[in-house]
Design a protein around this motif. Structure first.
Motif, PDB file in Angstrom:
ATOM      1  N   ASN A   8     -27.081  13.400  72.284  1.00 38.21           N
ATOM      2  CA  ASN A   8     -27.408  12.463  73.354  1.00 38.21           C
ATOM      3  C   ASN A   8     -28.089  11.242  72.769  1.00 38.21           C
ATOM      4  O   ASN A   8     -28.604  11.264  71.651  1.00 38.21           O
ATOM      5  N   ARG A   9     -28.088  10.179  73.516  1.00 41.48           N
ATOM      6  CA  ARG A   9     -28.872   9.001  73.170  1.00 41.48           C
ATOM      7  C   ARG A   9     -30.299   9.180  73.692  1.00 41.48           C
ATOM      8  O   ARG A   9     -30.546  10.054  74.530  1.00 41.48           O
ATOM      9  N   PRO A  10     -31.251   8.387  73.204  1.00 42.64           N
ATOM     10  CA  PRO A  10     -32.634   8.531  73.670  1.00 42.64           C
ATOM     11  C   PRO A  10     -32.751   8.424  75.196  1.00 42.64           C
ATOM     12  O   PRO A  10     -32.056   7.645  75.841  1.00 42.64           O
ATOM     13  N   GLU A 139     -31.770   0.409  69.863  1.00 41.19           N
ATOM     14  CA  GLU A 139     -31.719   1.721  69.216  1.00 41.19           C
ATOM     15  C   GLU A 139     -30.301   2.282  69.219  1.00 41.19           C
ATOM     16  O   GLU A 139     -29.848   2.856  68.215  1.00 41.19           O
ATOM     17  N   ASP A 140     -29.592   2.130  70.341  1.00 42.72           N
ATOM     18  CA  ASP A 140     -28.206   2.608  70.414  1.00 42.72           C
ATOM     19  C   ASP A 140     -27.330   1.928  69.378  1.00 42.72           C
ATOM     20  O   ASP A 140     -26.535   2.567  68.684  1.00 42.72           O
ATOM     21  N   LYS A 144     -25.540   3.745  66.157  1.00 43.77           N
ATOM     22  CA  LYS A 144     -24.087   3.688  66.032  1.00 43.77           C
ATOM     23  C   LYS A 144     -23.690   3.111  64.671  1.00 43.77           C
ATOM     24  O   LYS A 144     -22.786   3.631  63.992  1.00 43.77           O
ATOM     25  N   LYS A 145     -24.388   2.063  64.262  1.00 41.76           N
ATOM     26  CA  LYS A 145     -24.111   1.425  62.978  1.00 41.76           C
ATOM     27  C   LYS A 145     -24.413   2.373  61.822  1.00 41.76           C
ATOM     28  O   LYS A 145     -23.651   2.457  60.853  1.00 41.76           O
ATOM     29  N   LEU A 146     -25.515   3.107  61.929  1.00 44.65           N
ATOM     30  CA  LEU A 146     -25.909   4.026  60.864  1.00 44.65           C
ATOM     31  C   LEU A 146     -24.923   5.180  60.719  1.00 44.65           C
ATOM     32  O   LEU A 146     -24.503   5.515  59.601  1.00 44.65           O
ATOM     33  N   ILE A 147     -24.539   5.795  61.829  1.00 41.36           N
ATOM     34  CA  ILE A 147     -23.594   6.912  61.780  1.00 41.36           C
ATOM     35  C   ILE A 147     -22.248   6.461  61.224  1.00 41.36           C
ATOM     36  O   ILE A 147     -21.602   7.163  60.441  1.00 41.36           O
TER      37      ILE A 147
END
Length: 275
Positions: A8-10, A139-140, A144-147
């Motif tokens: 899930n997202r925060p 944060e989203d 997303k960029k990190l993953i």
């Protein structure tokens, strides 16, 4: 019983749902903080470094991808060992990415609209809903960029999950009931082939964690009945690299014989030649 992962997202209530599902199904709740502590203790690395590797946003002067991969290899190996257990509910970083080929895992994604998420964040830290929205969007996007950079994976795409539940369209209580009931289905019960797949994947991540100091880009996979390890090195370093990998493999329980493939690091070779 199956293994359940909840992504899930925060501020989507994912951890609350995971805790209630664990209680309802008699399962063990596992969260990122536990895995971080376990990995830090086993591999003698800083828990803060591990946490930063999956929480801190990618920036020009922040932790490099190479450094992140080193710390995450420890986290991944520790997490996969948990997935060898039965009756697990995992809510945390990267659970979905590691589990291809393990059929007794119910992969769940919890979503919620931004306005509801912002209200939760605003009430927790005493800021305005608008400020909370900006935080969550940032944060989203960072996550997303990190993953994508780490795994070339889009973990917010519902097609990667067995079910995606929208909190708002249904209640938290509904989500708990749906996940708990679905996990009891025959499809998500451990079978011989699925248990074997889980053990093979756990071995791959354990071996990679043991070898990551030799080559941060080392590749480990399991095919048929053995490990295949691929590394890049200068032509002059091939024998030394092979010997280092073999020596490390001999210390790993259940690793057995491994096929080691060393290919020439073309770009490093050019760089070495030009010096």
């Amino acid at each position: 019983m199956s293994i359940i992962t909840i992504n899930n997202r925060p501020c989507c209530r994912g951890r609350d749902i995971a805790a209630e599902v664990a209680a309802k199904t008699g399962s063990e709740l596992v969260i990122s903080e536990q895995i971080t502590a376990l990995a830090a203790g086993e591999y003698h690395v800083s828990p803060e470094k591990i946490k930063n590797s999956y929480e801190s946003p990618p920036t020009l002067f922040g932790m490099s991808l190479e450094e992140r991969h080193r710390y995450l290899a420890c986290y991944e190996a520790a997490l996969m060992r948990f997935f060898l257990r039965d009756n697990i509910v995992y809510c945390g970083f990267v659970g979905r990415v590691l589990l291809e080929g393990i059929s007794h895992v119910l992969k769940t994604y919890i979503i919620s609209n931004l306005e509801d998420r912002a209200r939760i964040r605003a009430s927790r830290i005493n800021i305005s809903d608008k400020a909370a929205e900006k935080q969550l969007i940032k944060e989203d996007n960072s996550h997303k960029k990190l993953i994508k950079a780490l795994y070339n994976f889009e973990d917010d795409d519902p097609k990667h999950y067995d079910m995606a539940l929208n909190i708002g369209q249904i209640t938290v209580e509904d989500a708990i009931e749906i996940i708990s009931m679905t996990s009891k289905g025959r499809r998500f019960q451990p079978m011989t082939y699925s248990i074997a797949a889980a053990h093979n994947i756990e071995l791959v991540y354990r071996v990679r964690a043991a070898l990551i100091h030799i080559d941060p880009d080392i590749s480990v996979r399991y095919e048929c009945s053995g490990l295949i390890i691929h590394s890049r090195a200068l032509q002059s370093e091939t024998q030394k690299r092979t010997a280092a990998i073999k020596a490390q493999i001999e210390t790993i329980a259940d690793a057995g014989e491994a096929e080691i493939v060393i290919t020439e690091d073309f770009f490093k070779q050019i760089s070495s030649t030009l010096r």
